[in-house]
Motif scaffolding. Structure first.
Motif, PDB file in Angstrom:
ATOM      1  N   LYS A   1       0.832  -1.209   0.000  1.00 23.36           N
ATOM      2  CA  LYS A   1       0.000   0.000   0.000  1.00 23.36           C
ATOM      3  C   LYS A   1       0.866   1.258   0.000  1.00 23.36           C
ATOM      4  N   ARG A   2       1.940   1.243   0.792  1.00 21.46           N
ATOM      5  CA  ARG A   2       2.843   2.407   0.819  1.00 21.46           C
ATOM      6  C   ARG A   2       3.518   2.596  -0.533  1.00 21.46           C
ATOM      7  N   LEU A   3       3.949   1.505  -1.165  1.00 21.34           N
ATOM      8  CA  LEU A   3       4.576   1.593  -2.482  1.00 21.34           C
ATOM      9  C   LEU A   3       3.591   2.152  -3.500  1.00 21.34           C
ATOM     10  N   ASN A   4       2.368   1.662  -3.491  1.00 20.50           N
ATOM     11  CA  ASN A   4       1.360   2.158  -4.429  1.00 20.50           C
ATOM     12  C   ASN A   4       1.076   3.637  -4.214  1.00 20.50           C
ATOM     13  N   ALA A   5       1.032   4.075  -2.943  1.00 24.64           N
ATOM     14  CA  ALA A   5       0.811   5.497  -2.652  1.00 24.64           C
ATOM     15  C   ALA A   5       1.977   6.339  -3.173  1.00 24.64           C
ATOM     16  N   MET A   6       3.195   5.847  -2.993  1.00 25.74           N
ATOM     17  CA  MET A   6       4.364   6.563  -3.501  1.00 25.74           C
ATOM     18  C   MET A   6       4.329   6.651  -5.024  1.00 25.74           C
ATOM     19  N   LEU A   7       3.985   5.560  -5.676  1.00 22.28           N
ATOM     20  CA  LEU A   7       3.901   5.564  -7.141  1.00 22.28           C
ATOM     21  C   LEU A   7       2.816   6.527  -7.633  1.00 22.28           C
ATOM     22  N   ALA A   8       1.673   6.536  -6.962  1.00 22.71           N
ATOM     23  CA  ALA A   8       0.587   7.446  -7.332  1.00 22.71           C
ATOM     24  C   ALA A   8       1.030   8.897  -7.158  1.00 22.71           C
ATOM     25  N   ASN A   9       1.714   9.188  -6.051  1.00 23.66           N
ATOM     26  CA  ASN A   9       2.201  10.554  -5.817  1.00 23.66           C
ATOM     27  C   ASN A   9       3.229  10.969  -6.863  1.00 23.66           C
ATOM     28  N   GLN A  10       4.126  10.077  -7.205  1.00 23.37           N
ATOM     29  CA  GLN A  10       5.137  10.382  -8.217  1.00 23.37           C
ATOM     30  C   GLN A  10       4.496  10.571  -9.592  1.00 23.37           C
ATOM     31  N   ALA A  11       3.506   9.776  -9.889  1.00 22.45           N
ATOM     32  CA  ALA A  11       2.798   9.932 -11.168  1.00 22.45           C
ATOM     33  C   ALA A  11       2.120  11.299 -11.209  1.00 22.45           C
ATOM     34  N   TRP A  12       1.432  11.655 -10.124  1.00 17.68           N
ATOM     35  CA  TRP A  12       0.748  12.948 -10.064  1.00 17.68           C
ATOM     36  C   TRP A  12       1.756  14.080 -10.215  1.00 17.68           C
ATOM     37  N   ALA A  13       2.897  13.991  -9.515  1.00 14.50           N
ATOM     38  CA  ALA A  13       3.925  15.033  -9.577  1.00 14.50           C
ATOM     39  C   ALA A  13       4.526  15.147 -10.981  1.00 14.50           C
ATOM     40  N   SER A  14       4.495  14.060 -11.720  1.00 19.84           N
ATOM     41  CA  SER A  14       5.049  14.042 -13.080  1.00 19.84           C
ATOM     42  C   SER A  14       3.987  14.269 -14.139  1.00 19.84           C
ATOM     43  N   ALA A  15       2.768  14.531 -13.715  1.00 19.85           N
ATOM     44  CA  ALA A  15       1.639  14.775 -14.619  1.00 19.85           C
ATOM     45  C   ALA A  15       1.358  13.586 -15.544  1.00 19.85           C
ATOM     46  N   VAL A  16       1.477  12.392 -14.978  1.00 19.64           N
ATOM     47  CA  VAL A  16       1.111  11.178 -15.715  1.00 19.64           C
ATOM     48  C   VAL A  16       0.047  10.440 -14.917  1.00 19.64           C
ATOM     49  N   ARG A  17      -0.693   9.592 -15.588  1.00 18.75           N
ATOM     50  CA  ARG A  17      -1.782   8.857 -14.947  1.00 18.75           C
ATOM     51  C   ARG A  17      -1.240   7.594 -14.283  1.00 18.75           C
ATOM     52  N   TYR A  18      -1.661   7.382 -13.066  1.00 15.94           N
ATOM     53  CA  TYR A  18      -1.338   6.166 -12.322  1.00 15.94           C
ATOM     54  C   TYR A  18      -2.548   5.243 -12.388  1.00 15.94           C
ATOM     55  N   VAL A  19      -2.329   3.988 -12.709  1.00 10.45           N
ATOM     56  CA  VAL A  19      -3.413   3.012 -12.751  1.00 10.45           C
ATOM     57  C   VAL A  19      -3.272   2.099 -11.535  1.00 10.45           C
ATOM     58  N   ASP A  20      -4.292   2.081 -10.716  1.00 12.86           N
ATOM     59  CA  ASP A  20      -4.309   1.305  -9.479  1.00 12.86           C
ATOM     60  C   ASP A  20      -4.695  -0.139  -9.773  1.00 12.86           C
TER      61      ASP A  20
ATOM     62  N   THR B   1      -9.132   9.402 -23.287  1.00 13.91           N
ATOM     63  CA  THR B   1      -9.667   9.654 -24.612  1.00 13.91           C
ATOM     64  C   THR B   1     -10.946  10.476 -24.536  1.00 13.91           C
ATOM     65  N   HIS B   2     -11.816  10.179 -23.577  1.00 10.69           N
ATOM     66  CA  HIS B   2     -13.098  10.875 -23.470  1.00 10.69           C
ATOM     67  C   HIS B   2     -12.987  12.269 -22.863  1.00 10.69           C
ATOM     68  N   HIS B   3     -11.859  12.559 -22.230  1.00 16.59           N
ATOM     69  CA  HIS B   3     -11.690  13.859 -21.595  1.00 16.59           C
ATOM     70  C   HIS B   3     -10.833  14.818 -22.428  1.00 16.59           C
TER      71      HIS B   3
ATOM     72  N   VAL C   1      -6.235  -0.620 -16.814  1.00 14.90           N
ATOM     73  CA  VAL C   1      -5.458   0.219 -17.742  1.00 14.90           C
ATOM     74  C   VAL C   1      -6.343   0.667 -18.904  1.00 14.90           C
ATOM     75  N   GLN C   2      -7.117  -0.247 -19.453  1.00 18.71           N
ATOM     76  CA  GLN C   2      -8.013   0.098 -20.557  1.00 18.71           C
ATOM     77  C   GLN C   2      -9.015   1.169 -20.130  1.00 18.71           C
ATOM     78  N   HIS C   3      -9.559   1.042 -18.933  1.00 18.19           N
ATOM     79  CA  HIS C   3     -10.494   2.034 -18.418  1.00 18.19           C
ATOM     80  C   HIS C   3      -9.804   3.395 -18.298  1.00 18.19           C
TER      81      HIS C   3
END
Length: 102
Positions: free
Chosen positions: A23-42, A99-101, A91-93
């Motif tokens: 859970k901590r690793l996933n939170a770190m990855l999500a934060n890094q993705a957000w900071a890099s302006a990329v989408r994180y897929v949970d 695409t829709h946004h 990932v597909q979602h």
């Protein structure tokens, strides 16, 4: 207690302890993705309820200690075919949302 837990000698507290670093690793990855302006897929949330401690026909994650659950062939604590499909669907979602946004 499932057959896997009984045979592995892991208790529910052990499984909860092992989930926390993930859970901590996933939170770190999500934060890094957000900071890099990329989408994180949970992919974690997509597999809740199908963990390695479920009965043999239900897990999407391979057992921590091999080969206790032969019905879920996957490397220890990694997704099997159903788990990879759930991740691919997530990932597909995410791609469809991008695409829709636009």
């Amino acid at each position: 207690m499932t057959e896997y837990l009984r045979r592995s000698r892991l208790g529910a507290d052990d499984i909860a302890y092992l989930r926390e670093p993930e859970k901590r690793l996933n939170a770190m990855l999500a934060n890094q993705a957000w900071a890099s302006a990329v989408r994180y897929v949970d992919a974690y949330t997509a597999t809740i309820g199908h963990d390695m401690c479920k009965p043999a026909k239900e897990p999407w994650i391979g057992p921590l200690i091999e080969p206790l659950v032969a019905a879920a062939p996957a490397a220890g604590s990694h997704p099997n075919a159903q788990g990879r499909q759930a991740t691919a669907t997530a990932v597909q979602h995410a791609l469809l949302c991008i695409t829709h946004h636009r």
